[in-house]
Scaffold this motif. Structure first.
Motif, short mmCIF file in Angstrom:
data_model
loop_
_atom_site.label_atom_id
_atom_site.label_comp_id
_atom_site.label_asym_id
_atom_site.label_seq_id
_atom_site.Cartn_x
_atom_site.Cartn_y
_atom_site.Cartn_z
N ALA A 9 0.86 -1.19 0.00
CA ALA A 9 0.00 0.00 0.00
C ALA A 9 0.89 1.23 0.00
CB ALA A 9 -0.90 -0.01 1.23
N ALA A 10 0.31 2.35 -0.39
CA ALA A 10 1.06 3.60 -0.44
C ALA A 10 0.28 4.68 0.29
CB ALA A 10 1.31 4.03 -1.88
N THR A 11 1.00 5.48 1.06
CA THR A 11 0.43 6.66 1.69
C THR A 11 1.14 7.86 1.10
OG1 THR A 11 0.03 5.44 3.73
CG2 THR A 11 0.02 7.84 3.88
N LYS A 12 0.37 8.80 0.56
CA LYS A 12 0.95 9.97 -0.10
C LYS A 12 0.47 11.24 0.58
CE LYS A 12 0.73 7.58 -4.53
NZ LYS A 12 0.14 7.60 -5.87
N VAL A 13 1.35 12.25 0.62
CA VAL A 13 0.99 13.56 1.15
C VAL A 13 1.48 14.61 0.15
CG1 VAL A 13 1.27 15.22 3.03
CG2 VAL A 13 1.14 12.76 3.54
N TYR A 14 0.61 15.54 -0.16
CA TYR A 14 0.92 16.62 -1.09
C TYR A 14 0.78 17.96 -0.40
CZ TYR A 14 0.24 13.13 -4.78
OH TYR A 14 0.33 12.02 -5.56
N SER A 15 1.56 18.94 -0.82
CA SER A 15 1.37 20.33 -0.44
C SER A 15 0.69 21.01 -1.62
CB SER A 15 2.71 21.01 -0.17
OG SER A 15 3.30 20.47 0.96
N ALA A 16 -0.16 21.98 -1.31
CA ALA A 16 -0.88 22.66 -2.38
C ALA A 16 -1.28 24.05 -1.92
CB ALA A 16 -2.14 21.86 -2.76
N VAL A 17 -1.61 24.89 -2.91
CA VAL A 17 -2.16 26.21 -2.63
C VAL A 17 -3.45 26.32 -3.42
CG1 VAL A 17 -1.80 28.70 -2.68
CG2 VAL A 17 0.16 27.16 -2.32
#
Length: 157
Positions: free
Chosen positions: A2-10
């Motif tokens: 499984a994969a856990t992803k985190v993104y930064s965004a505006v």
């Protein structure tokens, strides 16, 4: 695995809620574009507001995004569907901040869990920040500050 992803965004505008989940199915409209649709596949994104400020005089929210599913354009479509598209996303947003020099979406981390219990974790610095006056600042990510590591589980007893 499984994969856990985190993104930064505006995102465009001040998002009122600090921490919430967008559960909205997503379907293709053609070979490229996606949209929220009751006939689409399940899609879920956790949204956390890291800060609120201004970019070129317009209100923006700096976000941490965690998709629980992996649909094409999921983060972009989900944010646009709640009225807060990504700054610089000319595909799903036609407003005044669509012409930013980049789409304000950045993959911060991925944590891959392997079938044997090992994990591969990769992280990058966040290019988006608000200065002391609440103005958005962003830059390039220095690849020397990106980190990848392998976490091996202890041997079975």
């Amino acid at each position: 695995g499984a994969a856990t992803k985190v993104y930064s965004a505006v995102a465009v505008g001040f998002i009122r809620r600090d921490d919430f989940v967008i559960d909205a199915p997503i379907a293709a409209t053609n070979a490229f574009l996606m949209r929220v649709s009751a006939s689409g596949k399940r899609a879920s994104t956790r949204v956390r507001v890291v800060g609120r400020g201004r970019y070129r005089g317009h209100p923006v929210s700096v976000l941490s995004l965690s998709p629980a599913t992996g649909r094409r354009h999921q983060l972009r479509v989900h944010l646009a569907s709640v009225g807060h598209p990504l700054v610089g996303d000319a595909t799903y947003y036609g407003g005044v901040l669509a012409d930013a020099p980049r789409m304000m979406l950045h993959a911060r981390s991925i944590d891959l869990r392997m079938p044997d219990g090992a994990r591969i974790v990769a992280t990058t610095p966040d290019p988006f920040r608000l200065d002391q006056h609440g103005r958005l600042r962003f830059g390039h990510v220095d690849l020397d500050h990106c980190v990848a590591r392998v976490v091996v589980p202890p041997p079975p007893r």
